[in-house]
Design a protein around this motif. Structure first.
Motif, short mmCIF file in Angstrom:
data_model
loop_
_atom_site.label_atom_id
_atom_site.label_comp_id
_atom_site.label_asym_id
_atom_site.label_seq_id
_atom_site.Cartn_x
_atom_site.Cartn_y
_atom_site.Cartn_z
N TYR A 199 0.85 -1.20 0.00
CA TYR A 199 0.00 0.00 0.00
C TYR A 199 0.89 1.24 0.00
CZ TYR A 199 -3.43 3.50 1.49
OH TYR A 199 -4.24 4.61 1.56
N ARG A 200 0.44 2.28 -0.73
CA ARG A 200 1.14 3.56 -0.73
C ARG A 200 0.15 4.66 -1.09
NH1 ARG A 200 6.65 5.67 -2.09
NH2 ARG A 200 7.33 3.53 -1.69
N HIS A 201 0.21 5.76 -0.35
CA HIS A 201 -0.63 6.92 -0.68
C HIS A 201 -0.04 8.16 -0.02
CE1 HIS A 201 -4.21 9.41 -1.40
NE2 HIS A 201 -4.58 8.47 -2.26
N ARG A 202 -0.25 9.32 -0.65
CA ARG A 202 0.27 10.56 -0.09
C ARG A 202 -0.45 10.96 1.20
NH1 ARG A 202 4.98 11.65 -0.41
NH2 ARG A 202 4.36 13.54 0.70
N GLU A 203 -1.74 10.66 1.29
CA GLU A 203 -2.48 11.02 2.50
C GLU A 203 -2.20 10.00 3.60
OE1 GLU A 203 -3.95 13.79 2.88
OE2 GLU A 203 -4.06 14.50 0.81
N SER A 204 -2.56 10.36 4.81
CA SER A 204 -2.23 9.52 5.97
C SER A 204 -3.05 8.23 5.97
CB SER A 204 -2.45 10.29 7.27
OG SER A 204 -3.78 10.75 7.36
N ALA A 205 -2.39 7.16 6.35
CA ALA A 205 -3.01 5.84 6.45
C ALA A 205 -2.20 5.01 7.44
CB ALA A 205 -3.07 5.14 5.09
N GLY A 206 -2.79 3.92 7.92
CA GLY A 206 -2.07 3.07 8.86
C GLY A 206 -2.70 1.70 9.01
N VAL A 207 -1.96 0.82 9.66
CA VAL A 207 -2.42 -0.55 9.91
C VAL A 207 -3.40 -0.54 11.07
CG1 VAL A 207 -1.72 -2.87 10.57
CG2 VAL A 207 -0.25 -1.48 9.07
N GLY A 208 -4.59 -1.12 10.85
CA GLY A 208 -5.57 -1.24 11.92
C GLY A 208 -5.43 -2.54 12.67
N ASP A 209 -5.45 -3.68 11.94
CA ASP A 209 -5.32 -4.98 12.59
C ASP A 209 -5.09 -6.05 11.53
OD1 ASP A 209 -5.15 -6.70 14.74
OD2 ASP A 209 -7.31 -7.01 14.91
N LEU A 210 -4.69 -7.23 12.00
CA LEU A 210 -4.49 -8.42 11.18
C LEU A 210 -5.41 -9.50 11.72
CD1 LEU A 210 -2.68 -9.76 8.94
CD2 LEU A 210 -1.12 -10.40 10.79
N SER A 211 -6.10 -10.20 10.83
CA SER A 211 -7.04 -11.22 11.28
C SER A 211 -6.33 -12.35 12.00
CB SER A 211 -7.84 -11.79 10.09
OG SER A 211 -6.97 -12.40 9.15
N HIS A 212 -7.08 -13.13 12.78
CA HIS A 212 -6.52 -14.21 13.60
C HIS A 212 -5.72 -15.19 12.76
CE1 HIS A 212 -6.43 -17.89 16.04
NE2 HIS A 212 -6.61 -17.12 17.11
N ASP A 213 -6.21 -15.50 11.55
CA ASP A 213 -5.50 -16.46 10.70
C ASP A 213 -4.42 -15.81 9.83
OD1 ASP A 213 -6.93 -15.13 8.77
OD2 ASP A 213 -8.21 -16.84 8.25
N GLY A 214 -4.25 -14.49 9.98
CA GLY A 214 -3.17 -13.80 9.28
C GLY A 214 -3.37 -13.60 7.80
N THR A 215 -4.63 -13.64 7.32
CA THR A 215 -4.87 -13.51 5.89
C THR A 215 -5.48 -12.17 5.49
OG1 THR A 215 -7.09 -14.49 6.05
CG2 THR A 215 -5.22 -16.00 5.69
N LEU A 216 -6.02 -11.42 6.45
CA LEU A 216 -6.71 -10.18 6.16
C LEU A 216 -6.11 -9.03 6.95
CD1 LEU A 216 -10.41 -11.45 6.26
CD2 LEU A 216 -8.98 -11.13 4.23
N ILE A 217 -5.95 -7.89 6.31
CA ILE A 217 -5.40 -6.70 6.94
C ILE A 217 -6.44 -5.59 6.88
CG2 ILE A 217 -3.54 -4.99 6.93
CD1 ILE A 217 -1.97 -7.06 5.16
N ALA A 218 -6.74 -5.00 8.03
CA ALA A 218 -7.64 -3.84 8.08
C ALA A 218 -6.79 -2.57 8.05
CB ALA A 218 -8.50 -3.88 9.33
N VAL A 219 -7.09 -1.69 7.09
CA VAL A 219 -6.33 -0.46 6.89
C VAL A 219 -7.24 0.74 7.15
CG1 VAL A 219 -5.06 0.93 5.20
CG2 VAL A 219 -4.85 -1.57 5.18
N GLU A 220 -6.78 1.68 7.95
CA GLU A 220 -7.44 2.97 8.09
C GLU A 220 -6.76 3.94 7.13
OE1 GLU A 220 -7.27 4.34 12.08
OE2 GLU A 220 -8.50 2.73 12.90
N HIS A 221 -7.55 4.65 6.32
CA HIS A 221 -6.92 5.58 5.37
C HIS A 221 -7.74 6.86 5.24
CE1 HIS A 221 -9.77 5.22 1.97
NE2 HIS A 221 -9.92 3.96 2.37
N THR A 222 -7.07 7.90 4.75
CA THR A 222 -7.73 9.19 4.51
C THR A 222 -7.42 9.65 3.08
OG1 THR A 222 -5.84 10.42 5.41
CG2 THR A 222 -7.60 9.84 6.95
N GLU A 223 -7.57 8.73 2.15
CA GLU A 223 -7.29 9.06 0.74
C GLU A 223 -8.17 10.19 0.23
OE1 GLU A 223 -7.75 5.41 -1.36
OE2 GLU A 223 -6.14 4.38 -0.27
N HIS A 224 -9.32 10.40 0.88
CA HIS A 224 -10.24 11.48 0.52
C HIS A 224 -9.73 12.85 0.96
CE1 HIS A 224 -11.02 10.66 4.68
NE2 HIS A 224 -11.51 9.47 4.38
N GLY A 225 -8.67 12.89 1.78
CA GLY A 225 -8.06 14.16 2.16
C GLY A 225 -8.50 14.74 3.47
N ASP A 226 -9.43 14.09 4.19
CA ASP A 226 -9.88 14.59 5.49
C ASP A 226 -9.20 13.75 6.57
OD1 ASP A 226 -11.19 15.17 7.87
OD2 ASP A 226 -13.15 15.38 6.93
#
Length: 614
Positions: free
Chosen positions: A152-179
Motif C-alpha cells: 500500500y502507498r498513498h500521499r495522504e495519511s493511512a495506517g495498519v488497523g489490525d491483522l485477522s486471527h489467521d493472518g490472511t486479512l489486513i484492516a487499513v485505516e486511510h484518509t485518501e479522501h483528504g480529510d
C-alpha cells in the motif's frame, strides 16, 4: 530526635512525579501469562516484561530518552519495540526475546520512518505501517528471512488497523479522501488486493469517521469490530468483511463508546466515556444484554478482558493516583516504592459559550475560597479531553495555592462529533472563545483573581496559550507554553507528514492555498502585542512542534525586549525522564512566583538554556 530524610522532606508535588507508576499490562493472546507494561520505576519510562506464572519482571529497554512503544508477539516469545533517536519518533522496530537477549531488526530492509501501526501475525507474516515525508504512507508485509513487500502507498495519511486471527486479512485505516480527521476502512489480503471497503463519504466529502477496533479473536472468523459516528458520537459496530453483514450493539449510552472483544469472541468489553468520566460494560452478543462492570467513579484509561472472564483496568481520579485493578479482586500490578500523595477532587462546571455549553474541571486548594491566582491549563490534541483522572501537574499548582481550570473546548473529544468537528478554519480562536466564557465565570464566581490569570498548556495547549497572549493581551498576567506551535507556517513545513495532513483538514489547505487562515491562527502574527511575561519550553528533537518555528517566535520577543524565558531540552515532544519533568515544572512554578508574587519552588535551578529579556 533525628532530622527528616530527603524523601520525607520532599514536597508532595515532587513525590507525585517520582512515585513509581505502571501502565495497564498488555498480554500475549496465545500465552496470556506473558505480559508487557511501561513503568517509570528507574526514573525513566521504559518497557518491562512480566511472566505472571513465575512472577518475574524484567526491564526490556534502557535508553536515556525512554521507551514506551512495544508489542508482544501473539505466542509471547518475543517483544517488538520502536527505537527512535532521542524522542524524535523516527526509527525502526527491533525484536527481543521475551526472556531477554539481543535486540535485532524486526523488519530488516525497512528504512527508519514514523510509525503508522503494527500488527504481528501468528503464521510468519506481520504488517508494518510507515510514514515519511518522501513516500507518504506505506504498508509492508514482513516475513522472516524475506524482503519486506510493499502492499500500500498513498500521499495522504493511512495506517495498519489490525491483522485477522489467521493472518490472511489486513484492516487499513486511510484518509485518501483528504480529510485527516475522518478515516475510511479497507480490508485487503496479504498481496494488497481489496476484500471490502467501508466509508461514510457522501459526494466525496467525509461526513463521519471510522476506526478499526480489532478482528474477532477466533480462527476463521471474518468479523471486524469498528467504531463509527453515524449517530453523532463514537459507537461500536461489527462488520463481517466476508458477507458484508453489519450489526450494532443496542447500548443507548449518551457518550462516546469504544469496545474490544472478549478473548473467546462471545462478547464485547464496552468502554463508555461521558462528561470526563468513564465506565465499563460487558455486552453479550448472544443475548444482547449489557451488564455494568463495577468500577469506582473516576476515569478508566484502559481495560482488557482476560481469558477467565475477568477484566483488568487502569483507574484513577483527580484525587486518587492510578492503579491497575481487576474485577477478580485486588490490585493486579503494584510497582515497588511509595504511593503518590493524593490531591483534591475536581468540581464540574458548565458554562454557556458561543458554540454551546462548555464543560470545565476545577480544582482548588482545600478550604480555599478565592479569589485565587488561577491557572487555565489547556489540553493538547486538539482531539483529546481532560478528565477526572490523576495528573501530577495540576496537583502541583494546587499545592502552591493556585486554582486550576481545565476547559474541554470545541475540538475536544467525549462530547459528540459535532463538538469535535466544530474546530475548523479558525483554529485556536475557537478554543479561546470557549476558554473566555469559562474565564468570565471563574472571575464572576469569585474563584479567580482577575489580576493573576495564567494561561498554560502543552502541545496544542501551548499553541492556544501563545495565541491567547497575543490576541487577548490585557487579560492574561502570565503565559506558560510547552512544546507549542508558535509560527504556524514554519511548523507546517517542518512537522511530520501525518500532522501536515491534519493541518490541511483543520485549516482547509496548505499555507500556500489558504495563507489568510494560517496567518489569523498563527501566534507569530500577534507576537508584538504580547504584554505578559512568557515562559516557553521546547524539545530540540520535536517532530510535532519543531524547534525552528519556536525560535522564530522567541527571536521576535527578544527583538522588542519582551519579558520571556525559553528552555530547550534534549528530547522530542515532551520528556519520558521523571527528573526532567520535575525540572520543567519547577521552572514554571518559579517563573510564576517571580512575576505574580505567589509562593515559589525552592531549588528550581535556572537552566543554562533559559533566557530572560526586557
Amino acid at each position: 530526635m533525628g532530622g527528616m530524610t530527603d524523601a520525607e522532606a520532599m514536597p508532595d508535588w515532587e513525590k507525585r512525579f517520582r512515585a513509581p507508576r505502571v501502565s495497564l499490562p498488555d498480554w500475549a493472546p496465545d500465552a496470556p501469562d506473558r505480559s508487557l507494561f511501561v513503568s517509570n520505576a528507574t526514573g525513566t519510562y521504559e518497557l518491562y516484561a512480566w511472566d505472571r506464572a513465575t512472577g518475574e519482571q524484567r526491564q526490556v529497554t534502557d535508553r536515556p530518552s525512554g521507551t514506551t512503544d512495544g508489542v508482544l508477539t501473539p505466542d509471547g516469545t518475543a517483544i517488538w519495540w520502536f527505537s527512535d533517536t532521542d524522542g524524535d519518533e523516527f526509527g525502526v522496530w527491533l525484536r527481543q526475546p521475551f526472556g531477554g537477549g539481543e535486540d535485532v531488526p524486526a523488519a530488516p530492509g525497512l528504512a527508519p520512518s514514523y510509525g503508522a501501526g503494527l500488527a504481528i501475525g501468528r503464521h510468519g507474516a506481520s504488517v508494518v505501517g510507515r510514514s515519511t515525508d518522501e513516500d507518504g504512507s506505506t504498508i509492508h508485509v514482513v516475513r522472516d528471512g524475506a524482503e519486506p513487500v510493499e502492499i500500500y502507498r498513498h500521499r495522504e495519511s493511512a495506517g495498519v488497523g489490525d491483522l485477522s486471527h489467521d493472518g490472511t486479512l489486513i484492516a487499513v485505516e486511510h484518509t485518501e479522501h483528504g480529510d485527516a480527521m475522518h478515516s475510511s476502512l479497507r480490508v485487503v489480503r496479504l498481496d494488497g488486493s481489496t476484500v471490502a471497503e467501508l466509508d461514510d463519504t457522501e459526494g466525496g466529502t467525509v461526513e463521519l469517521g471510522l476506526e478499526v477496533l480489532g478482528f474477532a479473536p477466533v480462527a476463521g472468523d471474518t468479523r471486524l469490530l469498528v467504531a463509527h459516528q453515524r449517530r453523532g458520537r463514537w459507537e461500536p459496530m461489527i462488520w463481517d468483511v466476508a458477507t458484508g453483514e453489519r450489526s450494532e450493539p443496542a447500548l443507548g449510552l449518551p457518550g462516546d463508546v469504544s469496545a474490544e472483544w472478549y478473548p473467546d469472541g462471545s462478547g464485547l468489553l464496552i468502554a463508555h466515556s461521558h462528561e470526563a468520566r468513564g465506565e465499563l460494560f460487558r455486552y453479550d452478543l448472544a443475548s444482547g444484554e449489557a451488564i455494568r462492570v463495577d468500577t469506582p467513579k473516576g476515569s478508566v484509561s484502559g481495560a482488557t478482558a482476560r481469558p477467565d472472564g475477568s477484566v483488568e483496568y487502569l483507574w484513577s481520579s483527580a484525587a486518587l493516583p492510578p492503579r491497575v485493578r481487576s474485577t477478580a479482586g485486588g490490585v493486579v500490578l503494584d510497582p515497588p516504592g511509595p504511593r503518590a500523595p493524593e490531591s483534591v477532587p475536581v468540581e464540574d462546571v458548565w458554562v454557556d459559550g458561543p458554540g454551546g455549553r462548555v464543560h470545565a474541571l476545577v480544582q482548588r486548594p482545600a478550604g480555599a475560597s478565592g479569589p485565587l491566582p488561577t491557572v487555565f491549563d489547556i489540553h493538547g490534541g486538539p482531539t483529546w479531553h481532560d478528565s477526572d483522572s490523576f495528573a501530577a501537574g495540576p496537583a502541583a499548582w494546587v499545592d502552591h495555592g493556585y486554582a486550576v481550570v481545565r476547559v474541554n473546548y470545541r475540538g475536544s473529544t467525549g462530547y459528540g462529533r459535532e463538538w469535535t468537528d466544530a474546530l475548523k478554519h479558525r483554529v485556536g480562536l475557537i478554543e479561546l472563545e470557549d476558554i473566555a466564557a469559562v474565564r468570565e465565570w471563574a472571575v464572576a464566581s469569585g474563584l479567580a483573581d482577575p489580576e493573576r490569570l495564567v494561561l498554560a498548556g502543552g502541545s496544542w495547549g501551548g499553541f492556544v496559550t501563545l495565541l491567547g497572549l497575543g490576541t487577548e493581551p490585557g487579560v492574561w498576567a502570565l503565559g506558560l507554553a510547552a512544546v507549542p506551535v508558535a509560527d504556524y507556517v514554519t511548523a507546517y513545513h517542518d512537522e511530520m507528514e501525518a500532522l501536515k495532513a491534519m493541518d490541511r483538514t483543520l485549516l482547509g489547505g496548505t499555507p500556500e492555498e489558504v495563507p489568510e487562515r494560517y496567518a489569523v491562527s498563527s501566534p507569530l502574527t500577534y507576537v508584538d502585542a504580547v504584554r505578559a511575561p512568557v515562559y516557553i519550553s521546547a524539545g530540540v528533537n520535536d517532530p510535532r512542534c519543531p524547534i525552528r518555528q519556536v525560535d522564530h517566535y522567541v527571536d521576535r520577543l527578544a527583538a522588542r525586549g519582551a519579558v520571556h524565558e525559553v528552555y530547550r531540552y534534549d528530547a522530542g515532544h515532551g520528556s519520558l525522564v521523571v527528573e526532567e519533568r520535575i525540572k520543567q515544572l519547577a521552572l514554571e512554578l518559579d517563573f510564576a512566583a517571580r512575576h505574580l508574587g505567589t509562593a515559589g519552588t525552592a531549588g528550581a535551578d535556572r537552566p543554562s538554556g533559559a533566557r530572560t529579556e526586557g
